[in-house]
Design a protein around this motif. Structure first.
Motif, short mmCIF file in Angstrom:
data_model
loop_
_atom_site.label_atom_id
_atom_site.label_comp_id
_atom_site.label_asym_id
_atom_site.label_seq_id
_atom_site.Cartn_x
_atom_site.Cartn_y
_atom_site.Cartn_z
N UNK A 141 -6.35 14.14 -6.12
CA UNK A 141 -6.18 13.93 -7.56
C UNK A 141 -5.56 12.57 -7.88
N UNK A 142 -4.61 12.13 -7.05
CA UNK A 142 -4.00 10.84 -7.30
C UNK A 142 -4.97 9.70 -7.09
N UNK A 143 -6.01 9.96 -6.33
CA UNK A 143 -7.05 8.96 -6.19
C UNK A 143 -8.16 9.17 -7.19
N UNK A 144 -7.92 10.03 -8.18
CA UNK A 144 -8.92 10.27 -9.21
C UNK A 144 -10.08 11.10 -8.72
N UNK A 145 -9.85 11.93 -7.70
CA UNK A 145 -10.94 12.73 -7.15
C UNK A 145 -10.66 14.21 -7.36
N UNK A 146 -11.72 15.00 -7.44
CA UNK A 146 -11.50 16.44 -7.56
C UNK A 146 -12.66 17.18 -6.92
N UNK A 147 -12.34 18.39 -6.51
CA UNK A 147 -13.35 19.23 -5.89
C UNK A 147 -14.40 19.64 -6.89
#
Lengths: 537, 133, 256, 396, 329
Positions: A141-147
């Motif tokens: 999430x801190x890298x702007x990613x999500x499952x």
């Protein structure tokens, strides 16, 4: 319609107030009635061999997805990254500067931050990061990613069917990131799972079968045209016999089927026939290539290609020399930017030359398709046509640039030139709302369904606002345009926001002012309303 | 459509620009500046020591001089008390340059090396050159 | 818009950064040396003034000695064109040194006498009043000082000075200095310069060059010191000053 | 809105390139001064340390201040006639303040040290205050003009927060010229300048020259664009200029009376030098004769309503007044203050070619800024009245 | 979201470099190993990323057209905003890259009293331009540390940049401008609600990182003072591939160098790749000439489509009845 009054509708929108929760935390998405189209019907998807065809209900908890849906989507992303540099680059380089944020008509109309183009793209980008970038894998999430999960998928569906692919954001993006391109690809991914809307899949199936979105069968088309010709005879006293599927004609004429079906499009269709008759053009309609538009474009590139092929196939079969395309928006985006790549080289046709004026259409020398506005403007320029502009004197006209011919083609001067020559009263809307900066009608890319009227009214608000401005300032009462979707979506928009403004195709205005050889004195316009000065006392 | 050659050309330009400092110097050697302190005045000194430590002077001489000009011209304060308690006349020409009478070999050596062009010498006079500018 | 809470958070954050920055700058900044002090030998005065005994200047050489002492030591360029010349101390006749006074009926001796002119170091100096950068300012001891490092060359002081004592470097000065004095800097193009009462010498306990070179014809001292020589000569002789009516309180007195 | 200045007809671009060329020439000349020295490049000397550039400062501050004449009636008294011309006045002020500030900048012997004025603020120096008021006035006019024009372009009502700034700008306009007068009026030993009338006299000349320039510009705008600042507004400006001119001439009379009735030589000398020559020095006499002649020609035209209202004579009158005051305030006034010098000698000064070219460069900077701002303003105003096909959108 | 995280990471990096050099004395690690590694990562990472993009073809020619198309000869077309030739595209890219043409167009939409107002808004354009150009000039200026003889053009840039005689050493204009621009860019991420909402830690991180770099640089030049000669010895050593670690360089310089190294190494994996990406954006770098010249899609494949014969088979009777000509009777 069950909509609140216009003032109420917009008074709740605050572009400066963002939700307190971060956008990744606002799942699951709430499907608000009036904001989403109904799901696709299985039979329509099946007819055109789409995968996972089934009846799909948006509000169902269970979307009855295939078990390996996640894999399908991720594989789909991978494939598209490898196939589209646009997609690949756009996924990587956004700096989230926010220049696009308030350019989107849906954001302006709804205030929903996920309608900011950057965030709309970010919905998909977050998934891309999770599965394709080191940073996303590492920092989550801190890298702007999500499952990717079912709620994310639902969100993707909801918001990518709230984008009309108008490309206004792309114009302002310092890197040219085109959210339309991202939407196109996102919709392709959703279509891998059979997640389409009824309003798109129905016309697609129709178009595949009958050649046009509306499912008009050949004999109906013929009678429709003849019916129009009867009206023309009533108005002008001239009998026109429209050529249909005529082999060996010089030109094939294709227009969106919307022009054959509903008002105000039909007036435009009448206009085409009057124009062609007046100049004695050797042309033909086709019942098979009876649709210029291409809803396949709103599902997948492949489907778009499958639908469009009929145009050139028909041109080949009828042995015409070249093709004229009628007034339409996304049709021209597809024809201008994709057609040639899909079907070319188009060596069985000839480079288009106007048989009337001898003008060579240099800009269409490869794909051999000329826009009706280019064609008409050339006629007018050569003084071929005679006009009685006063017939349009009751019309105070402004021109709505449709998104696709504007930002996907650059067709600005031709229609204006035509309108200037056939109308005495023409006023521009403010600079920031016309030409390349034009605002969408709110119903493009298959979003002109009735069930999303609230979304359409909101999305169309910026356009309507500009019309209201010229309506109040100059008394504008006619909104001219060169798009069949516009002719379908703008009338309700005008009725809602700016009552008293009607919608008209450009060719309708041309035909109305055009003095035809051997016509009787006209007392009515194409809509069978009395002409100015001819009102019965 | 890949436009491959354009991308490769672009990347080549990028690499050439980024590595320019390396490629320009490859195989060559550079000369370190060696400021000379072999002036008669310094030779006379028993302990060859500037008014402050060498490291301090290397880092901070410009700030020192910059403060001196205000002390001397604006406040009339002309005695500098060094860290070791020794006193010096606050003057570029009459203190610094008396010892370092070899501007070319001392000042310029480093200034040229790091491409610094102080404007001191627009007014202040370099020793011994004695002539006109 | 931004909420109150956010605002407070942000301002706290910002002040933290600001504070941190200030502290670190202070901590990291290297202060030069231990201290810079005044020379204990420096001449001490509260209001320096000068009395020029015009009676004692007889020959041209008397003047030139004084002028040369000043100009050579201060690296004053010698520019021939009077429009652009630079002079810290020079001479003129009575009529033009003291315009507006009854020069017609004054004694022939005085009328033909030459007068040494220089900056008057006015107690109430208009040039320091108008200078926008404090490049010219009053020192505590009354010297009207000129900081050539700071001067921006606006020439306002030249308009302000009623005595024509200020010089702008209209030409590159070094081109016009025959022999440089390595002890003293030159000036650069585009700054204003003038007599500074040899502040650099006073600070070291020496008298101004002109005073020294005049061999007693110029008396220099503290006007506020009742027992000083200058007070003595002022009280014992007839003295005049230039343009006293302007209220500038010139500190150069002429004994006639 | 800046993009509006990037589209124009060839003549617009020719004009812009001309100005840029002039700026470059001016820049080169300015560089030259710092290379070879002001002795070679200016007409200045030890005795006349200020000249043409400072005159330009004085004159253009006045023109800038005169924007208040259209802004005040419009915003303060809701005088609608000036509705269209207000922004023209504000943008003129922006350009003129810029010229004024640059005119001071180019006289600096050490331009790279100019920030010392801020780094070592000196409240007892009038130059410090002049910088403060000029920067403030520049910002205020740019802010007010731009904001209101932008609102007009958006067809939105102007934001409420702009009101106080407009009033501030109105109050500020006389102050900039007052402070400029204080540059001169407080110097002992310069009797010609030292008159309590100075600020008032400056304002009078400003209010004659400023409107004259506005008249000329308005007529040019009317000629080359579809935007008409309004005949009535132009006539009103001419009226204002007439009164101001009369006051200016009256003030000159006052100066003469004070000097020549009192018979104090210091007060008479400069006037003598200007109008008849002093001790055989008569460098400015013909210059002043032309200036005076122009002033009276302008007065003659403007005092008779038919001549004042007829556009041809109005233009001639405005040009006369503008140049009369420019010659006086923009050069003669400054130089004569230094004559005679502190030693009662006369050193005359003239304008050197290099100096003039620098000044031309400075004017060009101002003109370029004004051109760009006017281009934007005119385009916006034209849009409000005409569509791009030249059809009139609103009936006037 | 993530502003605190990004700030803490940058603080951590600073602390790391401080501990590493001042306390642990790992000077050669920070002076040689890390900078070299960073440059290698930067160059290779950059090339890899661009080649990865390059491997994806541009199947369709879809420029965003921002002006009148090339059509009839008497209609004036926008040669730059809607180019139909390669030269036009080159011009468009030139304006895009050097003047941020698209950002220049930026507008702001406001809703007041139920009406929408769209006005021009160039602050972001000015801020971005100020930041990027200052950064470029600062970068170019730093070449004086990497070349034995500073080329005259760099000296000229240096002397123009330090034209204003403020302080000693004289202040660089770009230091002030980049500081202001960075504060603006950070400020809008904090105060503009829309931008604040879309910001990720990876948006704040480079900002803080660059602020850190500028701050340490400014501290070294104007306040803390460092031994520039020694530093140049170090940097020249790096450039000549003969690295040395001279004595007497404080940890402030190592912090500066470390942050720069981090920026270089971070670059290819982040949004900072927009530097390369802007050249590859197909909505900008293609001519709008689709109807004139065919664009080839390398992965094009035949699709199943409806043929006229099938169509006629389905509707033949109806067509015949309506009198529409058919192929097969």
């Amino acid at each position: 319609m069950g909509l609140p009054r216009p003032e109420e509708l917009i008074s709740k929108v605050n572009l400066k107030k963002m939700p307190s929760r971060w956008w990744m935390d606002t799942l699951p998405v709430e499907f608000k009635p009036g904001f989403y189209c109904y799901g696709a019907k299985g039979k329509n998807l099946e007819y055109v061999n789409f995968p996972n065809a089934r009846d799909f209900h948006v509000t169902d908890e269970d979307w009855r997805l295939p078990d390996d849906w996640k894999k399908i989507v991720i594989e789909g992303i991978k494939q598209r990254i490898e196939r589209f540099r646009t997609f690949h680059v756009f996924m990587d380089i956004c700096v989230r500067c926010g220049a696009c944020a308030d350019k989107c008509h849906f954001f302006i109309g709804t205030g929903d931050p996920k309608n900011m183009p950057v965030l709309r793209a970010e919905l998909l980008r977050s998934v891309y990061r999770k599965y394709f970038t080191t940073g996303g894998k590492l920092f989550g999430r801190n890298g702007g990613a999500r499952d990717l999960d079912i709620n994310v998928l639902k969100e993707l569906w909801y918001y990518f069917y709230q984008c009309t692919e108008c490309r206004r954001c792309s114009l302002f993006c310092p890197y040219g990131i085109d959210t339309a391109e991202i939407t196109i690809i996102a919709r392709e991914l959703l279509n891998l799972l059979g997640l389409n809307t009824d309003w798109i899949s129905g016309p697609v199936a129709n178009c595949y079968r009958t050649g046009n979105h509306l499912g008009i069968e050949p004999h109906t088309m013929k009678s429709t045209l003849e019916f129009m010709c009867n009206d023309i005879e009533d108005i002008t006293g001239i009998k026109i016999d429209p050529p249909i599927n005529k082999k060996g004609a010089e030109i094939l004429f294709v227009t969106p089927s919307g022009d054959l079906f509903a008002d105000p499009g039909i007036y435009n269709a009448m206009g085409y026939m009057m124009l062609f008759h007046e100049i004695g053009l050797d042309y033909t309609w086709s019942t098979f290539a009876s649709e210029g538009g291409n809803f396949g474009f709103f599902t997948s590139m492949e489907m778009a290609k499958r639908l469009h092929t009929k145009i050139y196939e028909e041109a080949k079969r009828l042995k015409v020399k070249w093709i004229i395309g009628g007034e339409c928006g996304h049709m021209w985006r597809v024809w201008h930017q994709y057609h040639n790549t899909w079907y070319g080289p188009v060596d069985f046709l000839e480079e288009p030359v106007s048989p009337i004026t001898g003008t060579k259409f240099e800009n269409a020398k490869s794909n051999k398709i000329v826009h009706i506005s280019e064609f008409t403007a050339d006629l007018i320029r050569h003084g071929v046509l005679k006009f009685d502009k006063s017939r349009n004197d009751n019309l105070i006209v402004t021109f709505h640039d449709s998104c696709n011919p504007s930002r996907g083609m650059g067709l600005f001067e031709e229609p204006r030139y035509i309108i200037k020559n056939v109308c005495n009263h023409f006023y521009e809307m403010p600079d920031e709302t016309i030409r390349e900066q034009t605002f969408c009608c709110g119903g493009g890319s298959g979003l002109n369904a009735g069930e999303i009227m609230e979304l359409r009214m909101r999305g169309g608000f910026p356009r309507a606002n500009a019309v209201r401005y010229v309506h109040e300032k100059f008394g504008v009462n006619t909104l001219a345009n060169i798009c069949a979707i516009d002719r379908a979506t703008l009338p309700p928009l005008m009725d809602y926001w700016v009552p008293g403004v009607r919608v008209s195709g450009v060719t309708e205005l041309v035909a109305n002012a055009m003095i035809m050889k051997g016509e009787k004195e006209r007392t009515m316009n194409l809509r069978m309303e009395p002409l100015p000065g001819k009102e019965e006392e | 459509m890949y436009d491959g050659w354009k991308i490769i050309l672009g990347l080549a330009v990028f690499v050439v620009i980024v590595t320019l400092p390396f490629t320009m110097s490859v195989g060559k050697d550079y000369v370190k500046p060696e400021p000379k302190i072999d002036t008669p005045e310094i030779q006379k000194m028993e302990k060859k020591q500037c008014i402050e430590s060498k490291q301090y002077m290397r880092e901070t001489h410009i700030k020192l001089l910059y403060s001196w000009k205000d002390y001397a011209t604006r406040e009339g304060k002309r005695v500098y008390i060094a860290s070791d308690g020794k006193q010096y006349n606050v003057s570029l020409q009459n203190t610094c340059m008396k010892c370092h009478s070899n501007k070319e070999k001392f000042c310029d050596e480093c200034h040229n090396y790091v491409n610094v062009k102080p404007y001191c010498w627009d007014c202040h006079i370099e020793p011994k050159v004695g002539g006109l500018k | 818009m931004i909420s109150r809470r956010d605002f407070l958070k942000i301002s706290a954050f910002a002040s933290l950064i600001g504070l941190g920055g200030a502290i670190s700058i202070n901590a990291l900044e290297k202060k030069p040396g231990k201290n810079v002090l005044k020379d204990i030998n420096a001449l001490k005065g509260k209001r320096w003034a000068m009395a020029i005994d015009t009676r004692k200047f007889k020959t041209q050489e008397d003047f030139e000695k004084v002028i040369r002492a000043c100009h050579k030591n201060h690296n004053v360029p010698e520019i021939a064109n009077p429009l652009h010349e630079v002079k810290w101390i020079w001479t003129d006749d009575y009529e033009h040194s003291f315009p507006g006074t009854a020069e017609h009926y004054i004694s022939k001796d005085i009328k033909e006498r030459k007068f040494l002119l220089l900056c008057n170091h006015c107690d109430n100096a208009p040039c320091t009043r108008v200078c926008p950068v404090k490049a010219t300012f009053k020192r505590e001891d009354g010297i009207t000082m000129q900081d050539m490092h700071r001067c921006i060359g606006c020439k306002f002081c030249m308009a302000g000075c009623p005595y024509g004592a200020r010089n702008y470097n209209f030409l590159p000065p070094r081109d016009y200095i025959k022999e440089l004095n390595p002890e003293y800097p030159t000036r650069t193009l585009g700054v204003v310069e003038k007599c500074t009462f040899c502040n650099q010498r006073i600070d070291k306990g020496l008298l101004p060059y002109c005073v020294e070179a005049s061999e007693g014809k110029i008396i220099f001292g503290d006007l506020f010191d009742m027992n000083s020589e200058i007070r003595k000569v002022l009280s014992e002789n007839i003295v005049i000053r230039r343009k006293v009516e302007l209220g500038t309180q010139p500190m150069v007195f002429y004994i006639i | 809105m800046l993009d509006l200045a990037l589209k124009g007809r060839p003549r617009y671009w020719i004009w812009v390139s001309f100005l840029i060329t002039m700026i470059l020439i001016g820049f080169i000349c300015w560089m030259r001064e710092h290379h070879v020295g002001a002795a070679v490049t200016t007409g200045l000397s030890r005795d006349v340390s200020w000249g043409f550039h400072v005159g330009q400062l004085t004159f253009f501050v006045g023109v800038a201040a005169s924007a208040v004449l259209v802004v005040l009636p419009y915003y303060f008294h809701n005088y609608k006639t000036f509705g269209r011309i207000a922004v023209i006045g504000e943008f003129l002020a922006v350009g003129c303040v810029l010229i004024a500030m640059l005119s001071v900048f180019v006289i600096m012997g050490q331009p790279s040290r100019v920030w010392n004025v801020i780094l070592h603020p000196t409240p007892h120096s009038i130059i410090f205050w002049d910088m403060v008021v000029l920067i403030t006035y520049l910002s205020l006019n740019l802010l007010c003009g731009w904001t209101i024009l932008h609102a007009e372009k958006k067809s939105a009502p102007p934001p409420k927060w702009i009101k106080p700034f407009i009033y501030w700008a109105i109050l500020w306009a006389p102050s900039i010229h007052t402070v400029t007068a204080f540059l001169y009026a407080g110097l002992p030993g310069r009797p010609h300048w030292m008159t309590a009338l100075q600020a008032a006299h400056f304002l009078a000349t400003a209010f004659a020259a400023g409107p004259s320039l506005l008249i000329i510009l308005s007529m040019i705008i009317k000629k080359i664009s579809k935007f008409d600042p309004g005949q009535q507004a132009i006539n009103k400006l001419a009226e204002i200029a007439t009164y101001a001119l009369i006051i200016h001439l009256f003030f000159i009379g006052l100066e003469f009376f004070t000097a020549f009735y009192s018979q104090i030589p210091d007060h008479m000398n400069s006037l003598k030098y200007l109008y008849v020559g002093l001790e055989g020095h008569s460098g400015m006499v013909s210059w002043m004769a032309i200036s005076t002649l122009l002033a009276f020609t302008g007065l003659l035209i403007f005092i008779f309503p038919p001549l004042r209202k007829w556009n041809v004579t109005k233009l001639i009158g405005a040009v006369c007044i503008f140049f009369s005051i420019w010659m006086d305030k923009g050069f003669a006034f400054v130089v004569s203050g230094f004559i005679p010098n502190p030693f009662d000698r006369v050193t005359e000064a003239w304008i050197a070619l290099n100096e003039f070219l620098v000044a031309a460069g400075v004017w060009s900077v101002g003109a370029l800024v004004i051109t760009v701002l006017y281009k934007i303003a005119i385009t916006v105003k034209e849009k409000a009245v005409f569509d791009k096909y030249g059809q009139k959108q609103i009936v006037d | 979201m993530g502003i605190g995280l990004a700030f803490i990471i940058v603080l951590g990096l600073i602390l790391f470099a401080y501990i590493g050099t001042d306390i642990l004395g790992l000077n050669s690690l920070f002076a040689i190993v890390i900078p070299y590694a960073a440059v290698v990562v930067f160059v290779i990472g950059f090339i890899r990323r661009v080649i990865k993009w390059g491997k994806s073809p541009v199947p369709f020619r879809i420029p965003t057209t921002a002006g009148q198309q090339f059509s009839l000869p008497w209609i004036k077309y926008s040669k730059i905003d809607n180019p139909s030739t390669g030269f036009g595209v080159a011009l468009r890219m030139f304006f895009e890259i050097f003047f941020f043409r698209s950002l220049f167009r930026n507008t702001k939409a406001e809703i007041m009293n139920g009406k929408l107002f769209v006005g021009s808004n160039k602050w972001l354009w000015i801020g971005a331009l100020a930041f990027h150009y200052s950064f470029l000039i600062i970068l170019i200026r730093h070449l004086r540390f990497f070349m034995l003889q500073t080329p005259w053009c760099i000296s000229v840039i240096d002397s123009i940049d330090s034209f204003w005689q403020i302080g000693l050493p004289m202040i660089y204009m770009t230091d002030i401008i980049i500081g202001a621009a960075l504060l603006y860019l950070l400020g809008r991420r904090i105060f503009n609600p829309q931008v604040k909402y879309i910001s990720l830690p990876s948006d704040y991180f480079p900002l803080f990182l660059i602020i850190g770099i500028i701050a340490t640089g400014v501290l070294m030049r104007y306040f803390a003072k460092v031994d520039v000669t020694a530093i140049k010895e170090l940097t020249l050593g790096l450039a000549y591939l003969k690295p040395t670690v001279p004595e007497g360089i404080g940890s402030l310089f190592y912090i500066h160098l470390f942050l720069v190294s981090v920026l270089f190494a971070y670059f290819p994996f982040s949004k900072l790749m927009h530097m390369g990406g802007v050249f590859l954006s197909p909505t900008r770098n293609l001519a709008n000439n689709n109807r004139m010249e065919r664009h080839v899609n390398p992965w094009d494949y035949p699709v199943k489509h409806r043929h006229y014969e099938e169509y006629e088979d389905e509707f033949r009777d109806k067509m015949k009845k309506a009198g529409i000509p058919v192929e097969k009777e």
